[in-house]
Each structure stands twice: as structure tokens, then as C-alpha cells.
Design an enzyme around this catalytic site. Structure first.
Site, short mmCIF file in Angstrom:
data_model
loop_
_atom_site.label_atom_id
_atom_site.label_comp_id
_atom_site.label_asym_id
_atom_site.label_seq_id
_atom_site.Cartn_x
_atom_site.Cartn_y
_atom_site.Cartn_z
N HIS A 89 46.83 38.65 42.80
CA HIS A 89 47.67 38.37 43.96
C HIS A 89 48.60 39.56 44.18
CE1 HIS A 89 47.42 33.67 43.98
NE2 HIS A 89 46.25 34.22 43.68
N GLU A 91 51.77 39.74 44.60
CA GLU A 91 53.00 39.69 43.80
C GLU A 91 52.75 40.16 42.37
OE1 GLU A 91 53.14 35.84 46.36
OE2 GLU A 91 51.62 37.21 45.58
N CYS A 119 52.92 31.37 45.31
CA CYS A 119 52.29 30.20 44.70
C CYS A 119 52.94 29.97 43.33
CB CYS A 119 50.79 30.44 44.56
SG CYS A 119 50.36 31.68 43.30
N CYS A 122 52.45 32.97 40.85
CA CYS A 122 53.27 34.14 41.20
C CYS A 122 54.75 33.85 41.01
CB CYS A 122 52.98 34.60 42.62
SG CYS A 122 51.30 35.25 42.79
#
Length: 185
Positions: A89, A91, A119, A122
Site C-alpha cells: 500500500h 502508506e 485501512c 496501514c
């Protein structure tokens, strides 16, 4: 980029009318106007990373990590498909870059700007990295971990606490996601 916030700290006088050209809206202070412009600048960089991710077929999410002096440490976009990695992801990738750049896993005083509310995975990584503040664009009612679905900041027992603010350039951040998913269907 000219950063007036440290220089103007403590100056809270309101301008009776906008400056020439209307650059500072009525009712704003120089300090809060500079802060707003910084948020938009950093979110625009995150949006650029999201657009790059989109160009390689990734869900268009971008992240930027900034240090306490408002210097960009890391910029990343999603790479789950490209890397065949479920945790790639934006992040997570940005946190890794920033940690390498600083030579420390603790990102004390840093801020992260992300185009979509993080999410739970993260959000957990952001907490573990000791990031001070999260700024996100679009809320995520399906997986948002800073208030939309759940709020990991509210779980007692964490030894690190952070602030999260949403809605920065929300329209633009939301639109790039809508366009991406519309194109898939």
C-alpha cells in the site's frame, strides 16, 4: 516553497480586507492560510503519486511523508499488483522510504498525507512508526481506520497517540478513485 508559519508564529492579526489580488481570503490569518496551502501542496503531491499508480494499473492511492520542518521525506503510490505484494500500500511504502532516509524506524514529528483514509493495516503501521499526524483526502466507509469504519486511535493501551484529519482535497481524491473503478467496470 516559502514557509511563513515559523516566522509568523504568534501573529494572529486579521486582515481587514484581502491582500492585493485577493491572495488571503477575508477572515483568515497569515498563519492559518499558510498551513492550509501546505496541506493542499502535500496532498497534491500525494495525488500525483496516486495518478502514477493508476497509470500502471494500481488502485490510485498516494502517500507523502513530511518531517517536522515540512520537508518531503517520501512519496509513494500503491504497488500491490505490480509487486504482487498484498502489503504494498502507498502508506507502507512511504513509511519504509522515510525510515530508510532517516535511518530510524521512529518517524517522530512526521506527518503523512494520503489520498484515502488508511485501512487498519496501514493505520497500524502509522501508529507503529510513531507518525504524529495523518491527513487524508477521501473517507473510506468500507475500510477506513481513522473514524469511517473503525477508529484505531480510540483503542486503549497504545503507547503512541496521533491525530487524524480528513477531507483535504476530498473531492479530487474521491474523483480519481471513482474514475478508476468506473473504468474497470
Amino acid at each position: 516553497m516559502l514557509l511563513l508559519a515559523p516566522v509568523a508564529q504568534g501573529i494572529e492579526q486579521r486582515f481587514p480586507k484581502p491582500c492585493a489580488g485577493g491572495s488571503i481570503p477575508p477572515g483568515r490569518t497569515i498563519v492559518n492560510w499558510v498551513i492550509i496551502m501546505n496541506h493542499k501542496l502535500f496532498m497534491a503531491v500525494a495525488l500525483a503519486a496516486a495518478k502514477q499508480a493508476c497509470q500502471i494499473g494500481e488502485v490510485p492511492i498516494g502517500a507523502v511523508i513530511v518531517n517536522k520542518d515540512n520537508r518531503i521525506l517520501a512519496v509513494a503510490g500503491n504497488r500491490r499488483e505490480a509487486d504482487k505484494d498484498p502489503i504494498a500500500h502507498a502508506e507502507i511504502l512511504a513509511i519504509r522510504q522515510a525510515a530508510r532516509r532517516l535511518g530510524d524506524w521512529r518517524l517522530y514529528g512526521c506527518k503523512i498525507y494520503v489520498t484515502l483514509e488508511p485501512c487498519p493495516m496501514c493505520a497500524g503501521a502509522i501508529l507503529q512508526a510513531r507518525i504524529k499526524t495523518v491527513y487524508y483526502g477521501a473517507s473510506d466507509p468500507k475500510a477506513g481506520a481513522f473514524g469511517s469504519l473503525i477508529d484505531l486511535r480510540r483503542i486503549s493501551g497504545y503507547n503512541h497517540h496521533l491525530e487524524a484529519f480528513g477531507g483535504i482535497m476530498a473531492k479530487e481524491c474521491s474523483q480519481i478513485l471513482k474514475d478508476f473503478f468506473r473504468q474497470l467496470r
